[in-house]
Write an enzyme that holds these catalytic residues in place. Structure first.
Site, PDB file in Angstrom:
ATOM      1  CE  LYS A   1      -3.683   2.281   2.662  1.00  0.00           C
ATOM      2  NZ  LYS A   1      -4.748   2.109   3.672  1.00  0.00           N
TER       3      LYS A   1
ATOM      4  CG  ASP B   1     -13.193   5.103   6.483  1.00  0.00           C
ATOM      5  OD1 ASP B   1     -14.422   5.240   6.302  1.00  0.00           O
ATOM      6  OD2 ASP B   1     -12.342   5.292   5.593  1.00  0.00           O
TER       7      ASP B   1
HETATM    8  P1  ADP Z   1      -7.614   3.536   1.295  1.00  0.00           P
HETATM    9  O1  ADP Z   1      -7.038   4.126   2.540  1.00  0.00           O
HETATM   10  O2  ADP Z   1      -7.102   4.239   0.101  1.00  0.00           O
HETATM   11  O3  ADP Z   1      -9.090   3.394   1.358  1.00  0.00           O
HETATM   12  P2  ADP Z   1      -7.430   0.671   1.764  1.00  0.00           P
HETATM   13  O4  ADP Z   1      -6.448   0.186   2.765  1.00  0.00           O
HETATM   14  O5  ADP Z   1      -8.846   0.726   2.208  1.00  0.00           O
HETATM   15  O6  ADP Z   1      -6.953   2.078   1.190  1.00  0.00           O
HETATM   16  O7  ADP Z   1      -7.315  -0.251   0.475  1.00  0.00           O
HETATM   17  C1  ADP Z   1      -8.038   0.022  -0.713  1.00  0.00           C
HETATM   18  C2  ADP Z   1      -8.512  -1.289  -1.353  1.00  0.00           C
HETATM   19  O8  ADP Z   1      -7.403  -2.139  -1.647  1.00  0.00           O
HETATM   20  C3  ADP Z   1      -9.394  -2.114  -0.408  1.00  0.00           C
HETATM   21  O9  ADP Z   1     -10.747  -1.755  -0.514  1.00  0.00           O
HETATM   22  C4  ADP Z   1      -9.138  -3.536  -0.866  1.00  0.00           C
HETATM   23  O10 ADP Z   1      -9.947  -3.858  -1.968  1.00  0.00           O
HETATM   24  C5  ADP Z   1      -7.685  -3.493  -1.323  1.00  0.00           C
HETATM   25  N1  ADP Z   1      -6.803  -3.975  -0.237  1.00  0.00           N
HETATM   26  C6  ADP Z   1      -6.251  -3.216   0.746  1.00  0.00           C
HETATM   27  N2  ADP Z   1      -5.496  -3.948   1.582  1.00  0.00           N
HETATM   28  C7  ADP Z   1      -5.562  -5.211   1.139  1.00  0.00           C
HETATM   29  C8  ADP Z   1      -4.983  -6.467   1.579  1.00  0.00           C
HETATM   30  N3  ADP Z   1      -4.189  -6.544   2.643  1.00  0.00           N
HETATM   31  N4  ADP Z   1      -5.267  -7.574   0.863  1.00  0.00           N
HETATM   32  C9  ADP Z   1      -6.068  -7.515  -0.231  1.00  0.00           C
HETATM   33  N5  ADP Z   1      -6.634  -6.379  -0.688  1.00  0.00           N
HETATM   34  C10 ADP Z   1      -6.399  -5.234  -0.031  1.00  0.00           C
HETATM   35 MG    MG Z   2     -10.238   2.177   2.521  1.00  0.00          MG
END
Ligand code: ADP
Ligand code: MG
Length: 378
Positions: free
Chosen positions: A123, A228
């Site tokens: 991320k 959130d």
């Molecule tokens: P943001 O802060 O931009 O909302 P998120 O952490 O919610 O970021 O991640 C955005 C999207 O990426 C999530 O809705 C999910 O679909 C995917 N995602 C995030 N972390 C993971 C993970 N550890 N494994 C699989 N998919 C993930």
């Molecule tokens: Mg998110």
């Protein structure tokens, strides 16, 4: 959204990275880093540095801009990405890149793999930029002030996320296992499954509802509110079990608006279950149901991650024999404290417009962290 051309990683030499890092360091107190300052920080020959700087502008890792009083370089998104990815690669946390699997409100998400071909989720936190192009006029003066603070905001966001994930995993919460982080990048376990928002049917709606409400209460018993807690930040694994993600905005149950945040998380779940599954229950937790048994909030704060960032930068400067304060030019020394504060406030404005529904929360949390990181050096 810029594609990540990871092949460049292989072509960049140690000198290239030294120069990129020098620009990063210079951006601590300069909105634009003059070539000469970059040379001093990088401790390389001027001629050599000049050539490298131009080369990296061509690859869009740096951009050269004209300022009011002097011109200079600044790190681009890609430049910052490469610095972090280089470190994660050197540590052998990651080796190869897969697809982008998500573009969040404030992040880009990729699948990555290590040497053993185990897949992880990467991320990249991106805060404090997208909106500011839309704001015209008075922004001119502040334009370059923004450039440095997105670095800090994104970095603080990633560090917070890593710290919370670790604390939560240690206590048995269903969160992705945090693997490593550097700068604005977090590497974590890849959750096999999909976000709750993509799910139209579950075996036992009531059980899932109860489990999620339980999680909200358990988090609060440990001193934190997700902030959130919605269908986009709850992943459902292939076995039907929920995994919670996305933690930078977590707040303490001691926060002055904690009760409102708590209720909002609860209501997100109630609303979603009603909308998606036609499920309503009279049973839902309230703030009064919390019985404090642990303090993740205090633990994460005490770990002093924001201060850690400052320390790293200072260490780099000291190790390279640079007395940073003496290097500040006239422009920066005039009223640097106020401007730094201004810088931060401006970013908060940008944040607000990026995160409409999280506005208040992020304003407070990020502002506190950011202020701490720039006000309490060492
Ligand atoms: P943001 O802060 O931009 O909302 P998120 O952490 O919610 O970021 O991640 C955005 C999207 O990426 C999530 O809705 C999910 O679909 C995917 N995602 C995030 N972390 C993971 C993970 N550890 N494994 C699989 N998919 C993930
Ligand atoms: Mg998110």
């Amino acid at each position: 959204m810029g594609k990540l051309d990871v092949k460049i990683l292989r072509y960049l030499t140690p000198e290239d990275f030294r120069v990129l890092t020098a620009i990063e360091m210079g951006m601590k107190n300069h909105e634009l880093v003059p070539a000469l300052l970059a040379t001093q920080i990088a401790n390389l020959r001027y001629g050599g540095v000049h050539k490298l700087l131009k080369e990296m502008c061509k690859h869009k890792l740096l951009s050269y801009e004209r300022g009011k009083r002097y011109d200079g370089y600044r790190l681009t998104n890609a430049g910052y990405d490469y610095l972090a990815l280089k470190v994660l690669t050197q540590r052998e946390t990651i080796r190869s890149f897969g697809n982008q699997i998500g573009v969040g409100k404030e992040s880009n998400i990729y699948v990555v793999a290590n040497e053993e071909e185990t897949s992880f989720c990467l991320k990249l936190h991106r805060l404090g930029r997208t909106c500011f192009r839309n704001i015209k006029g008075k922004r001119d003066y502040h334009q370059h002030r923004h450039s440095a603070s997105w670095l800090y905001l994104s970095r603080i966001s990633a560090t917070r996320e890593f710290a919370y994930m670790k604390a939560l995993l240690d206590r048995g919460f269903p969160v992705p296992k945090p693997i490593d982080f550097n700068r604005h990048c977090v590497v974590m376990e890849l959750v096999e499954g999909g976000p709750l928002c993509n799910i139209n049917e579950v075996d036992n709606v009531e059980a899932l509802y109860d489990e999620l409400m339980d999680l909200i209460v358990r988090l609060a018993n440990h001193g934190v509110i997700h902030g959130d807690f919605n269908e986009f930040n709850i992943m459902i694994k292939d076995d039907g079990k929920p995994v919670i993600i996305d933690f930078p905005q977590m707040v303490s149950t001691e926060h002055e608006n904690a009760e409102a945040y708590f209720e909002r998380d609860v209501n997100c779940i109630r609303d979603f279950f009603k909308r998606r599954f036609g499920y309503e229950s009279e049973l839902y937790p309230t703030f009064q149901d919390i019985s404090r048994e642990d303090s993740i909030d205090a633990e994460v704060k005490a770990s002093g991650f924001a201060r850690q960032i400052e320390k790293e930068i200072d260490t780099f400067l000291t190790e390279n024999g640079i007395d940073y304060k003496e290097e500040k030019d006239n422009e920066d020394s005039e009223d640097s404290e106020e401007e730094t504060y201004e810088n931060c406030v401006d970013n908060i404005e940008d944040l607000k417009c990026q995160l409409k529904d999280l506005q208040l929360q992020n304003e407070i949390v990020v502002k506190e962290e950011f202020n701490a990181s720039i006000r309490d050096p060492v």
